[in-house]
Design a protein around this motif. Structure first.
Motif, PDB file in Angstrom:
ATOM      1  N   UNK A   1     -74.824 -25.968 -31.866  1.00 40.77           N
ATOM      2  CA  UNK A   1     -74.377 -27.028 -31.342  1.00 40.77           C
ATOM      3  C   UNK A   1     -76.043 -28.158 -30.808  1.00 40.77           C
ATOM      4  N   UNK A   2     -76.606 -29.216 -30.981  1.00 39.04           N
ATOM      5  CA  UNK A   2     -77.495 -28.862 -30.326  1.00 39.04           C
ATOM      6  C   UNK A   2     -77.926 -28.829 -28.730  1.00 39.04           C
ATOM      7  N   UNK A   3     -78.431 -29.133 -27.646  1.00 43.78           N
ATOM      8  CA  UNK A   3     -78.837 -29.327 -26.104  1.00 43.78           C
ATOM      9  C   UNK A   3     -80.063 -29.948 -26.357  1.00 43.78           C
ATOM     10  N   UNK A   4     -79.706 -30.711 -25.166  1.00 46.32           N
ATOM     11  CA  UNK A   4     -81.142 -32.125 -24.941  1.00 46.32           C
ATOM     12  C   UNK A   4     -81.398 -30.935 -22.925  1.00 46.32           C
ATOM     13  N   UNK A   5     -82.069 -31.399 -22.805  1.00 48.76           N
ATOM     14  CA  UNK A   5     -82.230 -31.090 -21.205  1.00 48.76           C
ATOM     15  C   UNK A   5     -83.813 -33.180 -20.729  1.00 48.76           C
ATOM     16  N   UNK A   6     -83.085 -33.393 -19.799  1.00 51.47           N
ATOM     17  CA  UNK A   6     -84.023 -34.471 -19.304  1.00 51.47           C
ATOM     18  C   UNK A   6     -84.802 -33.985 -18.391  1.00 51.47           C
ATOM     19  N   UNK A   7     -86.085 -33.580 -17.854  1.00 53.72           N
ATOM     20  CA  UNK A   7     -86.486 -33.553 -16.199  1.00 53.72           C
ATOM     21  C   UNK A   7     -86.507 -34.927 -14.925  1.00 53.72           C
ATOM     22  N   UNK A   8     -85.670 -34.621 -14.039  1.00 52.88           N
ATOM     23  CA  UNK A   8     -86.536 -35.792 -13.054  1.00 52.88           C
ATOM     24  C   UNK A   8     -87.172 -34.801 -12.629  1.00 52.88           C
ATOM     25  N   UNK A   9     -87.348 -35.685 -10.498  1.00 56.98           N
ATOM     26  CA  UNK A   9     -87.767 -34.896  -9.714  1.00 56.98           C
ATOM     27  C   UNK A   9     -87.294 -36.055  -8.350  1.00 56.98           C
ATOM     28  N   UNK A  10     -87.969 -35.755  -7.724  1.00 60.30           N
ATOM     29  CA  UNK A  10     -88.140 -36.305  -5.934  1.00 60.30           C
ATOM     30  C   UNK A  10     -89.204 -35.581  -5.206  1.00 60.30           C
ATOM     31  N   UNK A  11     -89.343 -36.745  -4.219  1.00 57.49           N
ATOM     32  CA  UNK A  11     -90.952 -36.362  -3.765  1.00 57.49           C
ATOM     33  C   UNK A  11     -91.061 -37.240  -1.986  1.00 57.49           C
ATOM     34  N   UNK A  12     -90.075 -36.443  -1.315  1.00 57.46           N
ATOM     35  CA  UNK A  12     -90.645 -37.318   0.430  1.00 57.46           C
ATOM     36  C   UNK A  12     -91.300 -38.424   0.580  1.00 57.46           C
ATOM     37  N   UNK A  13     -91.543 -38.919   0.779  1.00 56.40           N
ATOM     38  CA  UNK A  13     -93.129 -40.118   1.351  1.00 56.40           C
ATOM     39  C   UNK A  13     -93.458 -39.810   2.425  1.00 56.40           C
ATOM     40  N   UNK A  14     -92.071 -40.340   2.873  1.00 53.49           N
ATOM     41  CA  UNK A  14     -92.250 -40.005   4.872  1.00 53.49           C
ATOM     42  C   UNK A  14     -90.610 -40.790   4.751  1.00 53.49           C
ATOM     43  N   UNK A  15     -90.035 -40.498   6.799  1.00 52.81           N
ATOM     44  CA  UNK A  15     -89.565 -41.984   6.640  1.00 52.81           C
ATOM     45  C   UNK A  15     -87.839 -41.304   6.436  1.00 52.81           C
ATOM     46  N   UNK A  16     -87.732 -42.127   5.143  1.00 53.77           N
ATOM     47  CA  UNK A  16     -86.243 -41.709   4.406  1.00 53.77           C
ATOM     48  C   UNK A  16     -87.242 -42.575   3.356  1.00 53.77           C
ATOM     49  N   UNK A  17     -87.737 -42.386   2.735  1.00 53.62           N
ATOM     50  CA  UNK A  17     -88.983 -42.347   1.418  1.00 53.62           C
ATOM     51  C   UNK A  17     -88.838 -41.431   0.130  1.00 53.62           C
ATOM     52  N   UNK A  18     -89.638 -41.829  -0.634  1.00 54.31           N
ATOM     53  CA  UNK A  18     -89.275 -41.704  -1.743  1.00 54.31           C
ATOM     54  C   UNK A  18     -89.821 -41.689  -3.259  1.00 54.31           C
ATOM     55  N   UNK A  19     -90.454 -40.878  -3.698  1.00 58.71           N
ATOM     56  CA  UNK A  19     -91.062 -41.361  -5.301  1.00 58.71           C
ATOM     57  C   UNK A  19     -90.111 -40.591  -6.762  1.00 58.71           C
ATOM     58  N   UNK A  20     -89.495 -41.116  -7.071  1.00 60.23           N
ATOM     59  CA  UNK A  20     -88.538 -40.039  -8.494  1.00 60.23           C
ATOM     60  C   UNK A  20     -89.512 -40.580 -10.115  1.00 60.23           C
ATOM     61  N   UNK A  21     -89.464 -39.676 -10.047  1.00 64.18           N
ATOM     62  CA  UNK A  21     -90.328 -39.403 -12.112  1.00 64.18           C
ATOM     63  C   UNK A  21     -89.361 -38.323 -12.701  1.00 64.18           C
ATOM     64  N   UNK A  22     -89.227 -39.477 -14.082  1.00 62.47           N
ATOM     65  CA  UNK A  22     -88.853 -37.885 -15.175  1.00 62.47           C
ATOM     66  C   UNK A  22     -89.965 -37.647 -15.929  1.00 62.47           C
ATOM     67  N   UNK A  23     -89.836 -37.175 -16.244  1.00 63.71           N
ATOM     68  CA  UNK A  23     -90.642 -36.287 -17.851  1.00 63.71           C
ATOM     69  C   UNK A  23     -90.830 -37.378 -18.950  1.00 63.71           C
ATOM     70  N   UNK A  24     -92.066 -37.697 -19.559  1.00 65.15           N
ATOM     71  CA  UNK A  24     -92.056 -38.757 -20.629  1.00 65.15           C
ATOM     72  C   UNK A  24     -90.958 -39.794 -19.780  1.00 65.15           C
TER      73      UNK A  24
END
Length: 96
Positions: free
Chosen positions: A1-24
């Motif tokens: 059976x095929x396997x698919x992976x999806x990567x995401x990350x989040x980085x804190x930037x201050x206070x209660x804020x951040x930036x989220x990004x996904x690979x591709x």
């Protein structure tokens, strides 16, 4: 059976804020805690990401099934509303 992976990350930037990004996945998205949790209005929140994931999954799945079934449609719009409630052990989505 095929396997698919999806990567995401989040980085804190201050206070209660951040930036989220996904690979591709294109440009990163600014995020914050919602105002109800001392965050900022006008920014994407984890709660928005969750409900957007459900709505976007529906439209992309619908499109795939329609294409496979040779079903032509002219428009599709989906709205999702998630209800977050305090429960034993913390907050959780109780309905979508």
């Amino acid at each position: 059976m095929p396997e698919y992976k999806y990567e995401a990350r989040a980085r804190w930037t201050g206070a209660r804020r951040g930036i989220a990004a996904g690979s591709g996945a294109g440009a990163p998205i600014e995020l914050a805690s919602p105002p109800e949790f001392q965050g900022e209005a006008g920014k994407w929140t984890p709660e928005h990401f969750f409900t957007a994931a459900l709505a976007s999954c529906f439209i992309t799945t619908f499109r795939a099934i329609a294409e496979f079934s040779k079903f032509e449609f002219t428009a599709l719009e989906v709205a999702a509303e998630g209800v977050l409630e305090k429960a034993e052990g913390g907050f959780r989505f109780t309905r979508v």
